[in-house]
Design a protein around this motif. Sequence first.
Motif, PDB file in Angstrom:
ATOM      1  N   PHE A 281      10.758   7.328  -1.856  1.00  0.00           N
ATOM      2  CA  PHE A 281      11.373   7.740  -0.465  1.00  0.00           C
ATOM      3  C   PHE A 281      10.551   8.464   0.598  1.00  0.00           C
ATOM      4  O   PHE A 281      10.773   8.257   1.753  1.00  0.00           O
ATOM      5  CB  PHE A 281      12.626   8.666  -0.829  1.00  0.00           C
ATOM      6  CG  PHE A 281      12.165  10.032  -1.182  1.00  0.00           C
ATOM      7  CD1 PHE A 281      12.168  11.202  -0.243  1.00  0.00           C
ATOM      8  CD2 PHE A 281      11.972  10.530  -2.385  1.00  0.00           C
ATOM      9  CE1 PHE A 281      11.851  12.489  -0.424  1.00  0.00           C
ATOM     10  CE2 PHE A 281      11.814  11.686  -2.844  1.00  0.00           C
ATOM     11  CZ  PHE A 281      11.662  12.620  -1.773  1.00  0.00           C
ATOM     12  N   TYR A 282       9.611   9.186   0.114  1.00  0.00           N
ATOM     13  CA  TYR A 282       8.585   9.979   1.131  1.00  0.00           C
ATOM     14  C   TYR A 282       7.488   9.084   1.846  1.00  0.00           C
ATOM     15  O   TYR A 282       6.836   9.672   2.786  1.00  0.00           O
ATOM     16  CB  TYR A 282       8.061  11.301   0.437  1.00  0.00           C
ATOM     17  CG  TYR A 282       7.273  10.886  -1.073  1.00  0.00           C
ATOM     18  CD1 TYR A 282       5.958  10.331  -1.074  1.00  0.00           C
ATOM     19  CD2 TYR A 282       8.004  11.125  -1.928  1.00  0.00           C
ATOM     20  CE1 TYR A 282       5.471   9.976  -2.240  1.00  0.00           C
ATOM     21  CE2 TYR A 282       7.542  10.584  -3.348  1.00  0.00           C
ATOM     22  CZ  TYR A 282       6.277  10.223  -3.320  1.00  0.00           C
ATOM     23  OH  TYR A 282       5.790   9.752  -4.483  1.00  0.00           O
ATOM     24  N   ARG A 283       7.402   7.814   1.480  1.00  0.00           N
ATOM     25  CA  ARG A 283       6.660   6.980   2.202  1.00  0.00           C
ATOM     26  C   ARG A 283       7.563   5.777   3.010  1.00  0.00           C
ATOM     27  O   ARG A 283       6.875   5.042   3.578  1.00  0.00           O
ATOM     28  CB  ARG A 283       5.615   6.044   1.117  1.00  0.00           C
ATOM     29  CG  ARG A 283       4.624   7.112   0.564  1.00  0.00           C
ATOM     30  CD  ARG A 283       3.745   6.237  -0.258  1.00  0.00           C
ATOM     31  NE  ARG A 283       3.071   7.327  -1.122  1.00  0.00           N
ATOM     32  CZ  ARG A 283       1.820   7.970  -0.761  1.00  0.00           C
ATOM     33  NH1 ARG A 283       1.520   8.142   0.500  1.00  0.00           N
ATOM     34  NH2 ARG A 283       1.081   8.685  -1.532  1.00  0.00           N
ATOM     35  N   LEU A 284       8.759   5.825   2.856  1.00  0.00           N
ATOM     36  CA  LEU A 284       9.459   4.831   3.534  1.00  0.00           C
ATOM     37  C   LEU A 284       9.206   4.589   4.944  1.00  0.00           C
ATOM     38  O   LEU A 284       9.315   3.678   5.526  1.00  0.00           O
ATOM     39  CB  LEU A 284      11.046   5.070   3.152  1.00  0.00           C
ATOM     40  CG  LEU A 284      11.446   4.275   1.941  1.00  0.00           C
ATOM     41  CD1 LEU A 284      13.022   4.532   1.666  1.00  0.00           C
ATOM     42  CD2 LEU A 284      11.359   2.734   2.136  1.00  0.00           C
TER      43      LEU A 284
ATOM     44  N   TYR B 180       3.743  15.650  -5.621  1.00  0.00           N
ATOM     45  CA  TYR B 180       4.707  15.894  -4.682  1.00  0.00           C
ATOM     46  C   TYR B 180       6.193  15.606  -5.446  1.00  0.00           C
ATOM     47  O   TYR B 180       7.187  16.584  -4.958  1.00  0.00           O
ATOM     48  CB  TYR B 180       4.650  14.995  -3.467  1.00  0.00           C
ATOM     49  CG  TYR B 180       5.474  14.940  -2.454  1.00  0.00           C
ATOM     50  CD1 TYR B 180       5.352  16.011  -1.584  1.00  0.00           C
ATOM     51  CD2 TYR B 180       6.893  14.247  -2.343  1.00  0.00           C
ATOM     52  CE1 TYR B 180       6.336  16.026  -0.333  1.00  0.00           C
ATOM     53  CE2 TYR B 180       7.447  14.378  -1.233  1.00  0.00           C
ATOM     54  CZ  TYR B 180       7.557  15.271  -0.489  1.00  0.00           C
ATOM     55  OH  TYR B 180       8.297  15.525   0.704  1.00  0.00           O
ATOM     56  N   ALA B 181       6.294  14.437  -6.111  1.00  0.00           N
ATOM     57  CA  ALA B 181       7.592  14.277  -6.832  1.00  0.00           C
ATOM     58  C   ALA B 181       8.051  15.558  -7.459  1.00  0.00           C
ATOM     59  O   ALA B 181       9.058  15.910  -7.590  1.00  0.00           O
ATOM     60  CB  ALA B 181       7.404  12.927  -7.633  1.00  0.00           C
ATOM     61  N   ILE B 182       7.202  16.203  -8.572  1.00  0.00           N
ATOM     62  CA  ILE B 182       7.305  17.247  -9.111  1.00  0.00           C
ATOM     63  C   ILE B 182       7.984  18.416  -8.358  1.00  0.00           C
ATOM     64  O   ILE B 182       8.839  19.186  -8.583  1.00  0.00           O
ATOM     65  CB  ILE B 182       6.442  17.698  -9.964  1.00  0.00           C
ATOM     66  CG1 ILE B 182       6.163  16.222 -11.181  1.00  0.00           C
ATOM     67  CG2 ILE B 182       6.590  19.103 -10.818  1.00  0.00           C
ATOM     68  CD1 ILE B 182       4.923  16.793 -12.254  1.00  0.00           C
ATOM     69  N   SER B 183       7.040  18.743  -7.332  1.00  0.00           N
ATOM     70  CA  SER B 183       7.560  19.845  -6.448  1.00  0.00           C
ATOM     71  C   SER B 183       8.719  19.732  -5.991  1.00  0.00           C
ATOM     72  O   SER B 183       9.878  20.840  -5.606  1.00  0.00           O
ATOM     73  CB  SER B 183       6.512  19.993  -5.485  1.00  0.00           C
ATOM     74  OG  SER B 183       6.336  19.057  -4.459  1.00  0.00           O
ATOM     75  N   GLN B 184       9.071  18.451  -5.501  1.00  0.00           N
ATOM     76  CA  GLN B 184      10.371  18.114  -4.638  1.00  0.00           C
ATOM     77  C   GLN B 184      11.707  18.397  -5.750  1.00  0.00           C
ATOM     78  O   GLN B 184      12.729  18.727  -5.405  1.00  0.00           O
ATOM     79  CB  GLN B 184      10.556  16.778  -3.993  1.00  0.00           C
ATOM     80  CG  GLN B 184       9.584  16.747  -2.898  1.00  0.00           C
ATOM     81  CD  GLN B 184      10.068  17.643  -1.881  1.00  0.00           C
ATOM     82  OE1 GLN B 184      11.224  17.742  -1.307  1.00  0.00           O
ATOM     83  NE2 GLN B 184       9.238  18.729  -1.430  1.00  0.00           N
TER      84      GLN B 184
ATOM     85  N   PRO C 135       0.845  -1.200  -0.182  1.00  0.00           N
ATOM     86  CA  PRO C 135       0.004  -0.055   0.097  1.00  0.00           C
ATOM     87  C   PRO C 135       0.707   1.410  -0.007  1.00  0.00           C
ATOM     88  O   PRO C 135       0.443   2.372  -0.517  1.00  0.00           O
ATOM     89  CB  PRO C 135      -0.909  -0.211   1.266  1.00  0.00           C
ATOM     90  CG  PRO C 135      -0.805  -1.674   1.667  1.00  0.00           C
ATOM     91  CD  PRO C 135       0.490  -2.190   1.068  1.00  0.00           C
ATOM     92  N   TYR C 136       2.097   1.201   0.401  1.00  0.00           N
ATOM     93  CA  TYR C 136       2.920   2.342   0.452  1.00  0.00           C
ATOM     94  C   TYR C 136       3.746   2.500  -0.795  1.00  0.00           C
ATOM     95  O   TYR C 136       4.289   3.639  -1.102  1.00  0.00           O
ATOM     96  CB  TYR C 136       4.053   2.261   1.599  1.00  0.00           C
ATOM     97  CG  TYR C 136       3.235   2.177   2.896  1.00  0.00           C
ATOM     98  CD1 TYR C 136       2.942   3.302   3.570  1.00  0.00           C
ATOM     99  CD2 TYR C 136       3.130   0.901   3.444  1.00  0.00           C
ATOM    100  CE1 TYR C 136       1.962   3.098   4.667  1.00  0.00           C
ATOM    101  CE2 TYR C 136       2.334   0.542   4.707  1.00  0.00           C
ATOM    102  CZ  TYR C 136       1.940   1.825   5.319  1.00  0.00           C
ATOM    103  OH  TYR C 136       1.393   1.692   6.416  1.00  0.00           O
ATOM    104  N   ALA C 137       3.458   1.600  -1.770  1.00  0.00           N
ATOM    105  CA  ALA C 137       4.247   1.931  -3.206  1.00  0.00           C
ATOM    106  C   ALA C 137       3.403   2.341  -3.953  1.00  0.00           C
ATOM    107  O   ALA C 137       3.028   2.172  -5.106  1.00  0.00           O
ATOM    108  CB  ALA C 137       4.461   0.517  -3.912  1.00  0.00           C
ATOM    109  N   ILE C 138       2.738   3.431  -3.480  1.00  0.00           N
ATOM    110  CA  ILE C 138       2.071   4.557  -4.455  1.00  0.00           C
ATOM    111  C   ILE C 138       2.758   5.649  -4.671  1.00  0.00           C
ATOM    112  O   ILE C 138       3.145   6.567  -3.699  1.00  0.00           O
ATOM    113  CB  ILE C 138       0.810   4.781  -3.658  1.00  0.00           C
ATOM    114  CG1 ILE C 138       0.043   3.198  -3.729  1.00  0.00           C
ATOM    115  CG2 ILE C 138      -0.174   5.681  -4.809  1.00  0.00           C
ATOM    116  CD1 ILE C 138      -1.351   3.314  -2.667  1.00  0.00           C
TER     117      ILE C 138
END
Length: 331
Positions: A283-286, A23-27, A15-18
Amino acid sequence: MNSAEFDKAIKILQPYAIRNPYYAISQLILTILMLYFGILLSYYSILNSNFWILVVSIPITVAFMCRSYVIEHDCGHQSYFRSANLNDLTGNIIGFGIMIPYSMWKFIHNSHHMHVGNLDKRDFNPEIWTMTITEFRNASRIKRTLYTFMRSRFARLIIVPTVNYGLACRLIHPNFNKKAIVSVLIHNILYLLLFWLIISKIGFVSVFIIFFLPLILFFGIAAFTFYGQHQFEDTYWRADDEWNWKEATMYGATDLQSPVWFRWLIGNVVCHTAHHIHFQVPFYRLHEAQEALNNEFHFKKISITEVWHLLGLGLWDEEKQKLVPIKNASK
């Protein structure tokens, strides 16, 4: 360990592999802007002899070099964007600013995941140079001296990171695939032209302060973190005939307990068990993924402050199945 445990871990992490593309673009945008803001601020500081600004600009540059690596890392695992082409494009762009050719890094890092903990596949696993006690005792005096020095805290944090990333990333290895080789060659040509042009304009000392000093500091932070991920007393190393990939993946990595600011700096890669089991988790869900995993399994938890102690371990004891200090070879 049976396969059911590994399958259970995958199910917990799925469920965390989403991905969150917004967020990716902003980072990505923030990281690129802040990295080059730090570099330009350092240049402004030197240009105007306001050297106190370097106290601010260099840490900014270092921090966003670390964050650049985080993004390159996820692109290599195809976990940053849904599109493989977009991941590869982003990885090449973001990796250029930290002198880590994307296709080369992707090749060796995937090799690491495939062969982690396999004593007979260390040539294919770009892990920290690790010898067994038997190998160390049978090695020549020169090799033992070199190995002891390379495993020292000074070398591991000061010399080895710069050699591994600064020099090794410029070289072609016979095990590389075609994309990795081309990546290294193209990057080397571009770096030669770019640094020749910049150094001819502002001088080597300025370039060193503005770019290479932060780069070296970034390499040191990366090396410190990487060491703690797999180099602990009860880590996993086995000969090929006894090696089990799922077991190595589950129990050959750590959950490094770190403060929030450090987890942000290195993109939660300290949650390394979760990452190795399911590298599609961005990385932001790890961190939350690791917490969910810890509720069901007992994984090795190590404080980030303990890594200094772990740096004193240097040889794999095949009888005790432990990483031990080099001095144990004389017993």
